[in-house]
Every structure is written in structure tokens, then in C-alpha cells.
Design a protein around this motif. Structure first.
Motif, PDB file in Angstrom:
ATOM      1  N   LYS A 126       0.825  -1.220   0.000  1.00 56.97           N
ATOM      2  CA  LYS A 126       0.000   0.000   0.000  1.00 56.97           C
ATOM      3  C   LYS A 126       0.856   1.265   0.000  1.00 56.97           C
ATOM      4  O   LYS A 126       0.662   2.143  -0.848  1.00 56.97           O
ATOM      5  N   PRO A 127       1.831   1.423   0.908  1.00 57.71           N
ATOM      6  CA  PRO A 127       2.660   2.635   0.852  1.00 57.71           C
ATOM      7  C   PRO A 127       3.461   2.743  -0.453  1.00 57.71           C
ATOM      8  O   PRO A 127       3.732   3.847  -0.931  1.00 57.71           O
ATOM      9  N   ALA A 128       3.813   1.613  -1.040  1.00 59.84           N
ATOM     10  CA  ALA A 128       4.570   1.638  -2.296  1.00 59.84           C
ATOM     11  C   ALA A 128       3.712   2.170  -3.440  1.00 59.84           C
ATOM     12  O   ALA A 128       4.182   3.003  -4.222  1.00 59.84           O
ATOM     13  N   VAL A 129       2.457   1.719  -3.556  1.00 56.36           N
ATOM     14  CA  VAL A 129       1.616   2.213  -4.650  1.00 56.36           C
ATOM     15  C   VAL A 129       1.245   3.680  -4.420  1.00 56.36           C
ATOM     16  O   VAL A 129       1.124   4.445  -5.383  1.00 56.36           O
ATOM     17  N   VAL A 130       1.110   4.095  -3.159  1.00 54.79           N
ATOM     18  CA  VAL A 130       0.869   5.514  -2.866  1.00 54.79           C
ATOM     19  C   VAL A 130       2.091   6.342  -3.283  1.00 54.79           C
ATOM     20  O   VAL A 130       1.951   7.402  -3.905  1.00 54.79           O
ATOM     21  N   ALA A 131       3.293   5.872  -2.976  1.00 54.48           N
ATOM     22  CA  ALA A 131       4.516   6.583  -3.370  1.00 54.48           C
ATOM     23  C   ALA A 131       4.625   6.706  -4.884  1.00 54.48           C
ATOM     24  O   ALA A 131       5.040   7.748  -5.406  1.00 54.48           O
ATOM     25  N   ILE A 132       4.246   5.657  -5.604  1.00 58.26           N
ATOM     26  CA  ILE A 132       4.267   5.701  -7.066  1.00 58.26           C
ATOM     27  C   ILE A 132       3.277   6.742  -7.574  1.00 58.26           C
ATOM     28  O   ILE A 132       3.598   7.550  -8.456  1.00 58.26           O
ATOM     29  N   SER A 133       2.061   6.752  -7.027  1.00 59.09           N
ATOM     30  CA  SER A 133       1.053   7.748  -7.444  1.00 59.09           C
ATOM     31  C   SER A 133       1.559   9.164  -7.220  1.00 59.09           C
ATOM     32  O   SER A 133       1.439  10.025  -8.099  1.00 59.09           O
ATOM     33  N   GLU A 134       2.108   9.412  -6.034  1.00 59.11           N
ATOM     34  CA  GLU A 134       2.584  10.756  -5.728  1.00 59.11           C
ATOM     35  C   GLU A 134       3.749  11.168  -6.618  1.00 59.11           C
ATOM     36  O   GLU A 134       3.829  12.328  -7.050  1.00 59.11           O
ATOM     37  N   ALA A 135       4.631  10.232  -6.920  1.00 53.60           N
ATOM     38  CA  ALA A 135       5.779  10.537  -7.778  1.00 53.60           C
ATOM     39  C   ALA A 135       5.333  10.810  -9.224  1.00 53.60           C
ATOM     40  O   ALA A 135       5.835  11.743  -9.861  1.00 53.60           O
ATOM     41  N   LEU A 136       4.397  10.024  -9.723  1.00 54.28           N
ATOM     42  CA  LEU A 136       3.907  10.238 -11.091  1.00 54.28           C
ATOM     43  C   LEU A 136       3.120  11.536 -11.183  1.00 54.28           C
ATOM     44  O   LEU A 136       3.246  12.284 -12.154  1.00 54.28           O
ATOM     45  N   LYS A 137       2.331  11.841 -10.168  1.00 52.45           N
ATOM     46  CA  LYS A 137       1.606  13.122 -10.118  1.00 52.45           C
ATOM     47  C   LYS A 137       2.602  14.285 -10.168  1.00 52.45           C
ATOM     48  O   LYS A 137       2.434  15.229 -10.955  1.00 52.45           O
ATOM     49  N   ALA A 138       3.643  14.223  -9.344  1.00 56.14           N
ATOM     50  CA  ALA A 138       4.641  15.303  -9.313  1.00 56.14           C
ATOM     51  C   ALA A 138       5.333  15.455 -10.659  1.00 56.14           C
ATOM     52  O   ALA A 138       5.564  16.580 -11.122  1.00 56.14           O
ATOM     53  N   ALA A 139       5.661  14.348 -11.297  1.00 58.57           N
ATOM     54  CA  ALA A 139       6.324  14.405 -12.606  1.00 58.57           C
ATOM     55  C   ALA A 139       5.399  15.037 -13.651  1.00 58.57           C
ATOM     56  O   ALA A 139       5.818  15.890 -14.431  1.00 58.57           O
ATOM     57  N   ALA A 140       4.136  14.617 -13.661  1.00 59.04           N
ATOM     58  CA  ALA A 140       3.191  15.117 -14.668  1.00 59.04           C
ATOM     59  C   ALA A 140       2.821  16.584 -14.451  1.00 59.04           C
ATOM     60  O   ALA A 140       2.616  17.321 -15.404  1.00 59.04           O
ATOM     61  N   GLU A 141       2.751  16.991 -13.200  1.00 62.69           N
ATOM     62  CA  GLU A 141       2.391  18.376 -12.900  1.00 62.69           C
ATOM     63  C   GLU A 141       3.593  19.322 -12.940  1.00 62.69           C
ATOM     64  O   GLU A 141       3.413  20.535 -12.996  1.00 62.69           O
ATOM     65  N   GLY A 142       4.791  18.738 -12.898  1.00 63.16           N
ATOM     66  CA  GLY A 142       6.011  19.560 -12.812  1.00 63.16           C
ATOM     67  C   GLY A 142       6.411  20.234 -14.082  1.00 63.16           C
ATOM     68  O   GLY A 142       5.882  20.185 -15.116  1.00 63.16           O
TER      69      GLY A 142
END
Length: 142
Positions: A126-142
Motif C-alpha cells: 500500500k505505501p509503495a503504490v501511494v509513493a508511485i502515485s505521488e511521484a507520477l503526479k509530481a512528474a506530470a504536474e512539474g
């Protein structure tokens, strides 16, 4: 029976931008904190290989086959773990508007031993998939 771990997060970016990160497997090392060294082909039956580094679990090499994909929408690959269970890994993009979407990513365990594997790994996954979501969100919004 199936057992699922999923993370969903809102992203302020067009679905095409999110997809550009998902579809470019070779660049996952730049944004994905869990799945690295990714290679393969996005296409039906395409092979995907990667190193999975989930805190609390042993590092492992994953070899899987793409079972479904739709540009700007989803990527699913399936890893067979013997004849006892399979693990499906998914990324899904739900378009809300031209500059907004929901990103979902997660893991689905199925098969005879899927429940046992799920029970052993769910607290770490669960924390791993949350970390992936947050990292992909940051990359796409950055």
C-alpha cells in the motif's frame, strides 16, 4: 478470488501527459521510486521486465506480459508466479477534463495462493503504490 491494493490521486495535467510518463518504460527510473530498470514494450503480449524495490520486502526482478493497454487510459501487465497465483499490475487514467484526471495504480492478486501472498505483502505494498502515485503526479504536474 481477487485481492487488490490500489491508490487513486487527482492530477492537474492532461491524460496525454500522464500517459507519456507511463508509456516511456525506459524513463521510469527518473520518476518511479519503486519500479526501476524497466524495459519492454507497451503492446498486447509485450514483455516487461523491471526491478521492484518495495520497502519491507526483498528486492526482486519481475518479468511479466502486457495483458491490456489503451493509450492515454491504461496499462496492465500480468506476472505468473508458478501455477498457484498471478499478480496483475495496473495503471489507469480517468479523464475528468482537458487538464484534469484521476490516476489509479495498484496490484491485484488472484489464484489459489493469491490470498496468502496478499496477506503477507499488503502492508508493504500500500505505501509503495501511494509513493508511485505521488511521484507520477509530481512528474506530470512539474
Amino acid at each position: 478470488m481477487q485481492f487488490k491494493v490500489e491508490s487513486r490521486i487527482g492530477v492537474v495535467a492532461p491524460p496525454e501527459r500522464l500517459w507519456s510518463f507511463i508509456a516511456d518504460l525506459a524513463s521510469w527510473d527518473q520518476w518511479n521510486p519503486v519500479e526501476t530498470g524497466v524495459s519492454g514494450a507497451v503492446g498486447y503480449g509485450g514483455a516487461v521486465s523491471l526491478t521492484e524495490r518495495i520497502p519491507g520486502l526483498p528486492e526482486r526482478v519481475v518479468t511479466a506480459k502486457v495483458s491490456d493497454w489503451t493509450p492515454n487510459s491504461q496499462l496492465v501487465w500480468v506476472e505468473k508466479r508458478g501455477f498457484l497465483f498471478t499478480v496483475a499490475r495496473f495503471y489507469e487514467i480517468e479523464t475528468l477534463g482537458p487538464e484534469n484526471c484521476i490516476l489509479a495504480n495498484g496490484v491485484i492478486y488472484s489464484g489459489l495462493r493469491g490470498e496468502l501472498a496478499f496477506d503477507k505483502q499488503k502492508k508493504a505494498i500500500k505505501p509503495a503504490v501511494v509513493a508511485i502515485s505521488e511521484a507520477l503526479k509530481a512528474a506530470a504536474e512539474g
